[in-house]
Scaffold this active site. Structure first.
Site, short mmCIF file in Angstrom:
data_model
loop_
_atom_site.label_atom_id
_atom_site.label_comp_id
_atom_site.label_asym_id
_atom_site.label_seq_id
_atom_site.Cartn_x
_atom_site.Cartn_y
_atom_site.Cartn_z
N LYS A 170 -68.02 -66.67 83.46
CA LYS A 170 -68.73 -66.26 82.39
C LYS A 170 -69.14 -67.70 81.77
O LYS A 170 -68.43 -68.76 81.57
CB LYS A 170 -67.56 -66.05 81.30
CG LYS A 170 -68.13 -65.34 79.86
CD LYS A 170 -67.24 -64.83 79.13
CE LYS A 170 -67.98 -64.42 77.57
NZ LYS A 170 -66.69 -63.78 76.64
N SER A 189 -68.08 -59.16 75.07
CA SER A 189 -69.18 -59.92 75.50
C SER A 189 -68.98 -60.41 76.82
O SER A 189 -69.93 -60.96 77.36
CB SER A 189 -68.88 -61.34 74.51
OG SER A 189 -67.62 -61.90 74.70
N SER A 243 -63.29 -58.75 74.62
CA SER A 243 -64.07 -59.01 75.38
C SER A 243 -64.19 -59.20 76.94
O SER A 243 -65.05 -59.13 77.67
CB SER A 243 -64.83 -60.48 75.09
OG SER A 243 -65.69 -60.31 73.92
#
Ligand code: GLN
Length: 486
Positions: free
Chosen positions: A79, A154, A178
């Site tokens: 990420k 997210s 997330s």
């Protein structure tokens, strides 16, 4: 070679070990698959195939010198809020568009030592604020099960990439859901460790007292292996725990008989999609058949979880994001008009609407005159939410809820209504408020063919227990062997 991309991480590791193929061959197969699928999905913000092949070569060389290990030569992706030295790291924001990370996050250092191969950086909501990846400044990621749907967020890029076979595992981060919510939306496993289990050094901070890095994988065993590699105390993060890391993958085969599951009645009320309810109830019935006991509980303060989170997390965000001033990182706008104008214009241009909304909310909650009414009250409620769980865990081992109230929604469906977006995390946020370990596990599909996730929440540092329960369920079902048709 294309079926190689659907191996689990553990299977790929076993076949590397037996020299059925090299890491370079495996990485090449993955790179070809990324190149074929990425135009539809947009999982990557920065794609680094040359670096990946160099890592793969190095891993093959280490193996030829006699080294082994479950991550040696395994292609992973990260990420884009986690620093990988020398690689662009944007946090999904224009304000960091050209920022090159000057050092490795501790999790990356550990994965490098274990011999992992890094494919690149994955899309996410700006500064990890969002539930759909639509707040990325670089355009959304699409759900591999249905390209009109969001992948969740997210960590949407991290979830979609794993679900689509673009990597064997990814790292996500979870401040309010997330890792777990996108894992549920994309039909994969996602683990948010206990607060303090994994070092946050080198993670771009959103809300520091909530943020945790964790694994996202296609199987529970793979998450166990990855968690083992990244967890542990780190002198660079004062909140990281000295509690010994358990051999999670070795401990997956724990008996289910005698396991006590608790179902919070607040998580099964209105607003829950029917197919999600039915799927979760089926999982619970399966556990009962295996000898687990199930009882209903109440988490009376969970109704305050969302407002509490949006006071405390935004307060932390407003101070964490003060550092993006045009002087030290990335974007700089309006230099010629003096310092104050430069600050203002850089932040006005660099941050997106959701980030600005949260900076304003958080600044307000912290301001003199409102501090007691908002921030302090938020902290008190946070304590009450934690105590609800402490009470529940006196006669339960695992708290079970749906991961999210609905399956993946349509792109654009919730962008105009922030409250609607915030409600996606209604079941995940409490574990962050209380600092507890929690995972999302695939448990079926709705009638649109969209994956459904169930959440298991454990006591502090009992990742082993939720992983073992999840593994037992996964072994008896074939959700982990179903892949989207791209
Ligand atoms: N969706 C939640 C938010 O928008 C949680 C985000 C996260 O866990 N990083 O804040």
């Amino acid at each position: 070679m294309s079926e190689l991309v659907w191996l689990s991480l553990a299977e790929a590791a076993g076949r590397l070990e037996r020299r059925e193929f090299s890491s370079v061959e495996l990485t090449e197969a993955v790179l070809r698959h990324i190149e074929a699928t990425e135009p539809k999905l947009h999982c990557f913000l920065t794609y680094t195939p040359e670096l990946a092949l160099a890592d793969a070569c190095a891993a093959d060389e280490r193996r030829s010198r006699g080294e082994t290990g479950p991550l040696l030569g395994i292609p992973l992706a990260i990420k884009d809020v986690i620093l990988v030295r020398g690689v662009r790291t944007t946090a999904g924001s224009k304000i960091l568009e050209n920022f090159i990370a000057p050092y490795d996050a501790t999790v990356i250092r550990r994965l490098r030592e274990a011999g992992a191969v890094f494919l690149g950086k994955l899309n996410c909501d700006e500064f990890a604020m969002g539930s759909s990846t639509e707040n990325s400044a670089f355009g959304p990621t699409r759900n591999p099960w249905n390209l009109d749907r969001v992948p969740g967020g997210s960590s949407g890029g991290s979830a979609a990439a794993v679900a689509a076979g673009q990597c064997f595992a990814s790292l996500g981060t979870d401040t309010g859901g997330s890792i777990r919510q996108p894992a549920a939306c994309c039909g994969i496993v996602g683990v948010k460790p206990t607060y303090g289990r994994v070092s946050r050094y080198g993670l771009i901070a959103y809300a520091s007292s909530f943020d945790q890095i964790g694994p996202m994988t296609r199987t529970v065993r793979d998450s166990a292996l990855l968690l083992e590699a990244i967890a542990g105390h780190d002198a660079h993060d004062a909140t990281s725990s000295a509690e010994p890391v358990r051999p999670y993958a070795w401990e997956l085969d724990q008996p289910l008989a005698g396991l006590r599951l608790a179902l919070p009645r607040e998580c099964f009320g209105e607003g829950l999609q029917n197919e999600v309810r039915t799927a979760v109830e089926r999982v619970v019935a399966w556990f009962q058949d295996q000898g687990a006991s199930v009882h209903e509980i109440s988490l009376p303060h969970s109704r305050y979880a969302i407002p509490t989170y949006y006071l405390v997390a935004t307060a932390e965000a407003s101070s964490n994001l003060a550092r993006y001033d045009g002087v030290r990182y990335g974007l700089r706008v309006g230099e010629e008009h003096g310092l104050l104008t430069m600050y203002g214009r850089t932040r006005a241009r660099g941050f997106g609407a959701e980030v600005k909304r949260r900076i304003m909310l958080g600044t307000y909650a912290l301001s003199a005159g409102y501090y007691d009414a908002y921030y302090l009250k938020g902290l008190k409620l946070r304590t009450l939410v934690r105590r609800d769980f402490e009470a529940a865990f006196t006669d339960a081992d695992i708290v079970v809820t749906p991961t999210a109230p609905t399956t993946a929604f349509r792109l654009g469906e919730r962008t105009a209504d922030p409250l609607q977006m915030y409600l996606s995390d209604i079941f995940t946020i409490s574990a962050n408020l209380a600092g507890l370990p929690a995972l999302s596990l695939p448990c079926g599909f709705d009638d649109q063919g969209l994956p459904i996730g169930i959440q298991l929440i454990g006591r502090p540092f009992e990742e082993d227990r939720i992983l073992a329960a999840a593994h037992a369920y996964e072994q008896a079902h074939d959700w982990a062997r179903q892949h989207p048709n791209l």
